[in-house]
Enzyme design. Structure first.
Site, PDB file in Angstrom:
ATOM      1  N   ALA A  79       0.838  -1.088   0.002  1.00  0.00           N
ATOM      2  CA  ALA A  79      -0.038  -0.095   0.217  1.00  0.00           C
ATOM      3  C   ALA A  79       0.785   1.284  -0.187  1.00  0.00           C
ATOM      4  O   ALA A  79       1.942   1.090   0.348  1.00  0.00           O
ATOM      5  CB  ALA A  79      -0.778   0.049   1.296  1.00  0.00           C
TER       6      ALA A  79
ATOM      7  N   GLY B  63       0.417  -5.462   0.382  1.00  0.00           N
ATOM      8  CA  GLY B  63      -0.474  -5.368  -0.463  1.00  0.00           C
ATOM      9  C   GLY B  63      -0.413  -6.294  -1.707  1.00  0.00           C
ATOM     10  O   GLY B  63      -1.247  -6.849  -2.485  1.00  0.00           O
TER      11      GLY B  63
ATOM     12  N   GLU C 187      -0.937  -9.577  -0.862  1.00  0.00           N
ATOM     13  CA  GLU C 187      -2.520  -9.901  -0.599  1.00  0.00           C
ATOM     14  C   GLU C 187      -2.965  -9.903  -1.899  1.00  0.00           C
ATOM     15  O   GLU C 187      -3.875 -10.723  -2.332  1.00  0.00           O
ATOM     16  CB  GLU C 187      -2.833  -8.824   0.196  1.00  0.00           C
TER      17      GLU C 187
ATOM     18  N   GLU D 188       3.333  -5.962   7.594  1.00  0.00           N
ATOM     19  CA  GLU D 188       2.413  -4.939   8.007  1.00  0.00           C
ATOM     20  C   GLU D 188       2.743  -4.633   9.498  1.00  0.00           C
ATOM     21  O   GLU D 188       2.390  -3.784  10.344  1.00  0.00           O
ATOM     22  CB  GLU D 188       0.899  -5.143   7.677  1.00  0.00           C
TER      23      GLU D 188
END
Length: 689
Positions: free
Chosen positions: A74, A120, A123, A145
């Site tokens: 992100a 991300g 993910e 994270e």
């Protein structure tokens, strides 16, 4: 181009149909050198996936169009902004829904991973049916994270345990550790590993053909996620986490385990539980401060950027002094690709340093075939012949100004025209050293921290006569060897030691009063320090601590207790001798157990921490660093100061200036004027941020 995409224009995504009917979707974030997920990127992807759901290709491959890796995760800048606005929940919901739309596409999907794949990026790969990774050394897959005070919130904490099983999944998520492609395939995270040039073709072939994962992998993943097994595994995981981090300090690992343990239902229910938990974590001071630390790190990395790159690069390093610091500085530089010569007054010292270097190379260079090449870059140089060829000379001899000046007088005539001369002094003011240097513009401090291989910070110590180009070259050098540079003034103790000294001195004073070392250390660790100050004194060495004390105590107006006032007895210097304030065995201190009914003084933690905060304010006031952010960065990366507190200045801001001042004055009344507030408490920087 598929009909479903006709008429659509994309800023960040490039869609290309192959002859075999596979659609390749390349991520190329506009205006950025690295792929990260911003909200407009997710919105565009969601629109695109909506169209593909209506008119699906035979298969979909997602890859990066950037040379620098797959996806870094992100956009942390947006994450910080959303937290400030209180809209982080919307951001997480959008990421979840977009990746779920990908997971529900009525066609096979494959992530083609080359280079870094973080957060991300991992993910979105997990939302695909399959994953293919390149075997390039740069390919690393991780979910970091937890280092930002949260955990994967775009479906990663739901999908990873179900894919690879809970043990492997939690090992990744709780540590933030990134896996190379081969290791990722070993746990079932990646289905195939190929040469970079074959990546997209292999991904397309896998999408069309499919694959069946080994039975053991599938069985483990299913078994370890069953409700009864989760109830049994969760307490084990919590115990493992508790040994490394307190829940009050770092709540994210605990929340991750609890959510996984308790949540049930279909994928959407699990995503909802994940979202609620991560949103709550994102609002904590820990998450805000760890995010701040991320940006502080990025700032330090940037100091060795464009300006430094324009200067002559440093390729050859000569180190004088083969003790623990000098030898380890030389070894680390060689490990990072530089040609290094190492000098000392006796060959025996160099031999010992090379033996330590061999252990470092054995640990860091896993490929045995490459080790000889690394080892060859570190050369013994008893006569100092490497000085004439060096771009950078680092002096790392004893902490004695006269001895250092005498050495410089012999080195400087041999230096090349552009060569830099630096000192690794930990406390001597540079004005005492540069007055006798022939080329002060090319002389500076380059202060490393022990142990060199694991401490990320290097202080670049300047003085009035140093050239800006010298500072820039040294910052670029730090970047080249993967260290974080912070420019500091050449006053006694510079930044880190100046702040650490009052902290360690008060610990030694408390110890002299009879407070057990274990109690002192526990108070500091409870605050969030990586180790207690008594253990730290032994680790640094009582001889070094005493020497630094002689330099700093007069400058700071502090009294030194007897334990540090004079050099220690032979064989009792601390960890390196196996005996100091503690007895050491196998590199660990043997701390006497505290009596069960022992209660430490209620103000012990304040006695330790507040002198450090007080000196941080004074150092900022004196201009030791350019601003409060650099001070916090230097202290976090140079001492391990509780990252979740954001640094000394940030801690003062969050606690409140008036509150901290009141606690200082209470200590002053109770214990003496060494706790009197130092100059600078009226600075606007203490109330900003």
């Amino acid at each position: 181009m598929l009909a479903g995409l006709d008429g659509l224009r994309f800023s960040h995504w490039q869609a290309q149909s192959r002859d075999d009917g596979v659609l390749v979707l390349a991520f190329d974030r506009a205006g950025e050198s690295v792929n990260t997920f911003a909200q407009d990127v997710l919105i565009e992807l969601d629109t695109l996936l909506e169209r593909l759901a209506l008119d699906p290709p035979k298969a979909l491959v997602i890859r990066s169009a950037k040379a620098k890796g797959f996806i870094a995760g992100a956009d942390i800048r947006e994450f910080q902004a959303f937290d400030a606005k209180g809209t982080i929940g919307d951001s997480i919901r959008r990421g979840q829904s977009t990746f779920q739309r990908l997971a529900e596409l009525p066609c096979p999907t494959v992530a083609a991973i080359h280079g870094f794949c973080m957060g991300g990026g991992t993910e979105i790969a997990l939302a695909c049916d399959y994953r293919v990774a390149s075997n390039d050394p740069s390919t690393k897959i991780g979910l970091p994270e937890v280092k930002l005070g949260i955990y994967p919130g775009w479906g990663g904490s739901v999908r990873l345990p179900r894919l690879v099983g809970a043990p492997a999944a939690f090992d990744m998520m709780l540590t933030g550790r990134a896996l190379p492609a081969k290791a990722a395939r070993g746990i079932g995270l990646v289905d195939k590993v190929v040469e970079p040039a074959l990546l997209v073709d292999a991904a397309a072939a896998l999408a069309l053909k499919g694959t069946t994962r080994p039975f053991k992998q599938r069985a483990l993943a299913r078994l370890t996620n069953l409700w009864p097994v989760r109830q049994a595994l969760a307490p084990v995981l919590l115990k493992q986490v508790a040994r490394k981090a307190k829940k009050a300090h770092y709540p994210a690992p605990y929340a991750l385990i609890e959510t996984w343990k308790r949540a049930s239902g279909d994928t959407r229910a699990l995503l909802s539980a994940e979202r609620r938990s991560v949103v709550k974590l994102a609002g904590t001071s820990t998450a805000r401060n760890l995010t701040r630390v991320f940006f502080l790190m990025e700032r330090l990395k940037g100091l060795g950027g464009k300006a430094g790159a324009q200067q002559a690069p440093i390729r050859r390093v000569h180190v004088v002094g083969a003790g623990v610091m000098g030898g380890d500085i030389a070894a680390w530089s060689a490990y990072k690709g530089l040609e290094v010569t190492l000098q000392d007054r006796e060959q025996g010292f160099i031999d010992k340093a090379q033996a330590r270097a061999a252990k470092l190379f054995e640990k860091k260079v896993r490929d045995e075939a490459k080790r000889p090449e690394v080892t060859a870059r570190l050369r013994s140089d008893l006569a100092g012949d490497g000085i004439a060829e060096a771009d950078l000379v680092i002096e790392a001899i004893i902490e004695n100004a006269e001895a250092k000046r005498a050495l410089y007088a012999t080195i400087e005539p041999q230096l090349g025209h552009d060569a830099l001369l630096t000192t690794n002094t930990s406390s001597i003011p540079l004005d005492e050293l540069r007055a006798h240097v022939q080329r002060p513009a090319q002389f500076a401090g380059l202060h490393y921290f022990n142990p060199v291989a694991s401490m990320p910070l290097v202080e670049i110590v300047h003085h009035d006569g140093v050239a800006e180009a010298t500072i820039q070259r040294l910052a670029a050098f730090c970047k080249a060897i993967d260290k974080l540079p912070v420019p500091v003034a050449g006053t006694p103790g510079f930044l880190v030691n100046r702040l650490l000294f009052p902290y360690m001195l008060e610990a030694a004073t408390a110890y002299a009063e009879g407070i057990p070392g274990a109690a002192i250390d526990r108070a500091a660790v409870d605050f969030g320090m990586p180790m207690g100050p008594i253990e730290l004194i032994d680790t640094v060495g009582l001889d070094i601590a005493s020497g630094v004390g002689q330099e700093l105590a007069p400058f700071l107006g502090l009294q030194i207790p007897a334990s540090l006032a004079t050099p220690p007895e032979a064989g009792k210097r601390g960890k390196k001798d196996g005996q100091g304030l503690y007895t050491w065995e196998d590199g660990k201190p043997k701390k006497p157990d505290l009596p069960k009914d022992y209660r430490a003084p209620e103000d012990l933690q304040d006695r330790l921490v507040l002198p450090l905060l007080n000196e941080a304010v004074a150092a900022l006031h004196d201009g030791v660093v350019a601003d409060a952010d650099l001070l916090d960065a230097g202290v976090i990366f140079g001492t391990g100061f509780a990252p979740f507190r954001g640094g000394p200045i940030q801690y003062i801001r969050e606690t409140g200036v008036d509150t901290v001042l009141e606690r200082l004055r209470t200590l002053q009344a109770r214990h003496g004027d060494r706790f009197a507030p130092r100059p600078g408490w009226d600075a606007a920087a203490l109330r900003e941020g």
